[in-house]
Design a protein around this motif. Structure first.
Motif, PDB file in Angstrom:
ATOM      1  N   UNK A  90       0.719  -1.167   0.120  1.00  0.00           N
ATOM      2  CA  UNK A  90      -0.194   0.518   0.389  1.00  0.00           C
ATOM      3  C   UNK A  90       0.975   1.352   0.068  1.00  0.00           C
ATOM      4  N   UNK A  91       0.378   2.117  -0.970  1.00  0.00           N
ATOM      5  CA  UNK A  91       1.090   3.719  -0.519  1.00  0.00           C
ATOM      6  C   UNK A  91       0.290   4.458  -0.793  1.00  0.00           C
ATOM      7  N   UNK A  92       0.879   5.066   0.209  1.00  0.00           N
ATOM      8  CA  UNK A  92       0.214   6.475   1.297  1.00  0.00           C
ATOM      9  C   UNK A  92      -0.036   7.164  -0.229  1.00  0.00           C
ATOM     10  N   UNK A  93      -0.406   7.224  -1.109  1.00  0.00           N
ATOM     11  CA  UNK A  93      -0.876   8.380  -2.377  1.00  0.00           C
ATOM     12  C   UNK A  93      -1.740   7.565  -3.065  1.00  0.00           C
ATOM     13  N   UNK A  94      -1.691   6.352  -3.412  1.00  0.00           N
ATOM     14  CA  UNK A  94      -2.172   5.357  -4.287  1.00  0.00           C
ATOM     15  C   UNK A  94      -2.584   4.139  -4.237  1.00  0.00           C
ATOM     16  N   UNK A  95      -3.102   4.201  -2.296  1.00  0.00           N
ATOM     17  CA  UNK A  95      -3.337   2.414  -1.816  1.00  0.00           C
ATOM     18  C   UNK A  95      -2.926   1.622  -2.191  1.00  0.00           C
ATOM     19  N   UNK A  96      -3.947   0.255  -2.736  1.00  0.00           N
ATOM     20  CA  UNK A  96      -2.925  -0.914  -3.442  1.00  0.00           C
ATOM     21  C   UNK A  96      -2.564  -0.685  -4.488  1.00  0.00           C
ATOM     22  N   UNK A  97      -1.422  -0.648  -4.260  1.00  0.00           N
ATOM     23  CA  UNK A  97       0.012  -0.607  -5.786  1.00  0.00           C
ATOM     24  C   UNK A  97       0.015  -1.592  -6.635  1.00  0.00           C
ATOM     25  N   UNK A  98       0.325  -2.888  -5.393  1.00  0.00           N
ATOM     26  CA  UNK A  98       0.726  -4.162  -6.015  1.00  0.00           C
ATOM     27  C   UNK A  98       0.092  -5.287  -4.631  1.00  0.00           C
ATOM     28  N   UNK A  99       0.151  -6.550  -6.032  1.00  0.00           N
ATOM     29  CA  UNK A  99      -0.630  -8.017  -4.964  1.00  0.00           C
ATOM     30  C   UNK A  99       0.090  -8.590  -5.473  1.00  0.00           C
ATOM     31  N   UNK A 100       0.989  -9.591  -4.506  1.00  0.00           N
ATOM     32  CA  UNK A 100       1.934 -10.484  -4.817  1.00  0.00           C
ATOM     33  C   UNK A 100       1.541 -12.173  -4.455  1.00  0.00           C
ATOM     34  N   UNK A 101       1.114 -12.710  -4.890  1.00  0.00           N
ATOM     35  CA  UNK A 101       1.025 -13.573  -4.343  1.00  0.00           C
ATOM     36  C   UNK A 101       2.903 -14.955  -4.121  1.00  0.00           C
ATOM     37  N   UNK A 102       2.786 -15.597  -3.205  1.00  0.00           N
ATOM     38  CA  UNK A 102       3.710 -15.950  -2.556  1.00  0.00           C
ATOM     39  C   UNK A 102       3.513 -17.554  -2.386  1.00  0.00           C
TER      40      UNK A 102
END
Length: 449
Positions: free
Chosen positions: A433-445
């Protein structure tokens, strides 16, 4: 006719019994007009069972004592009477008891034998009664202490680092690690699923440790220019298998208590490793899932109080109570709501989103989206805006912008094979999560090659 004077030992015994019943059964009315269960009814039953006298005899004695020892009677009604409290008898005359029969005198003569025995055992009996009271009080205090311990992890305000924007630092991000559906104890045999992956306690340990190591590597090595004020660790339930079905009870590798011990050991080490890597860890615990329960059927009331996952959470709170790097938020609701910068997230296990099914060609995606929308609408009606729903339960990774569904550690199982569900490898989700854009990346581990 007027009632004979009652021995003080007998008065003390009756008042002690009445007071003990009130303490043990505060839900009962003092007296039930319809003849149903009540404090008096239970007390009379206990006294009758001990001395073998007719119920109407004890009812008459209760009436006599109430008239003659009103102050002590009032304390007994409130469950506050202490054995041996009765002193000199009140000067007020004992009122006539309507319906008293001529055989009362004979009863008094027979009861005198019991009173003599009661006097002979006064010291040991008083000690026994006081011990019972002490044990009851200890039980009550332990229950209260458990609630206080549970509430200790709850806070009204989130940690500042999860909502504060770093002025001028465009590289700041907060990672959120979603963990769910460990189902520790379940055994999956690859030969029954036509799949290469199995599952056991040993495999759980290996995959969980890989999850922590991969999370640290993905954050610090794959995103070297990003900075992190800390990491959020979501606990979304189904930590243990629980043996909730007959086939699981038959095939699970360990008991629920043993699974709790394994979970506590691994998660303690995992959270400590995250604290060392990120400096701060915020644990958001939604209170367990459907596999964690200690009842045959799912519960609506006091669900978290019947969840083994609550025990795991308490152990984690105890382990990190003196570690300022780790904070643990808990809930007795199926949901826990928190903020990441300007985003408000609701985390829940997924079995209580008001949507089921999802075995058609589209899989569980439609069910997950429908349930997440119901949750968002419910929260909106309660006056709370929810930007995202995070859940587990479905053992399937999906990312639909407003909802993320987590994978699981067991992977493809016999149940999934039976229902011809699409296989997914064992995985968990890591979101940034970015303070400007919200959730910017979702990774599968991914936890298996």
């Amino acid at each position: 006719m007027a009632q004979p004077k009652l021995p003080l030992d007998l008065v003390d015994l009756i008042l002690s019994t009445l007071s003990e019943v009130r303490r043990r059964r505060p839900d009962l009315p003092l007296k039930s007009p319809g003849g149903g269960p009540s404090v008096r009814h239970v007390a009379i039953t206990l006294l009758q069972g001990r001395f073998g006298r007719p119920p109407n005899t004890w009812s008459s004695r209760l009436g006599s004592i109430r008239g003659a020892y009103l102050a002590a009677w009032t304390r007994a009604e409130a469950g506050q009477y202490a054995p041996g409290e009765v002193g000199e008898r009140s000067a007020e005359p004992v009122p006539d008891i309507p319906g008293a029969e001529a055989g009362e005198a004979a009863f008094e003569r027979t009861l005198a034998d019991d009173v003599k025995l009661h006097r002979a055992q006064a010291t040991s009996e008083a000690a026994r009664v006081r011990l019972k009271e002490a044990l009851g009080e200890i039980s009550r205090l332990e229950a209260e202490l458990g609630d206080y311990r549970w509430a200790r992890g709850a806070r009204l305000a989130p940690p500042e680092w999860t909502v504060k924007r770093q002025v001028g630092d465009k590289h700041a991000h907060i990672p959120v690690l979603m963990t769910s559906d460990f189902q520790i104890g379940e055994v999956i045999r690859p030969q029954e699923t036509d799949h290469t992956h199995g599952y056991s306690v040993e495999i759980f340990r290996r995959r969980y440790r890989a999850l922590i190591a991969q999370t640290i590597r993905l954050c610090l090595d794959h995103q070297p220019s990003w900075t992190y004020p800390g990491i959020i660790y979501e606990r979304l339930g189904d930590t243990i298998s629980g043996g909730i079905h007959d086939e699981l009870a038959e095939t699970d590798e360990v008991t629920p208590i043993e699974a709790v011990q394994i979970a506590a050991e691994e998660e303690t080490a995992g959270i400590r490793a995250l604290a060392e890597a990120f400096g701060r860890v915020l644990v958001q615990d939604c209170g367990g899932g459907n596999h964690d329960r200690d009842t045959h059927k799912p519960r609506s009331k006091a669900a978290t109080a019947h969840s083994y996952d609550r025990l795991v959470s308490y152990i984690l709170q105890r382990e990190f109570k003196d570690d300022p790097r780790v904070e643990i938020f808990t809930t007795e609701s199926p949901d826990i709501v928190f903020r990441v910068y300007d985003r408000t997230i609701l985390a829940t296990h997924g079995d209580k989103i008001g949507s089921r099914g999802g075995q058609g060609f589209i899989g569980p995606s439609a069910t997950i989206a429908r349930g997440a929308q119901k949750v968002i609408m419910e929260q909106q009606a309660l006056g709370r805006r929810i930007d995202e729903v995070h859940l587990g339960h479905f053992h399937t990774f999906t990312d639909q912008d407003f909802v993320i569904s987590n994978g699981c550690l067991p992977g493809y199982s016999e149940y999934a094979k039976l229902n011809r569900l699409r296989p997914q490898p064992p995985l968990q989700v890591l979101a940034f999560y970015s303070p400007t854009w919200g959730r910017v990346c979702t990774k599968r581990v991914f936890l298996e090659a």
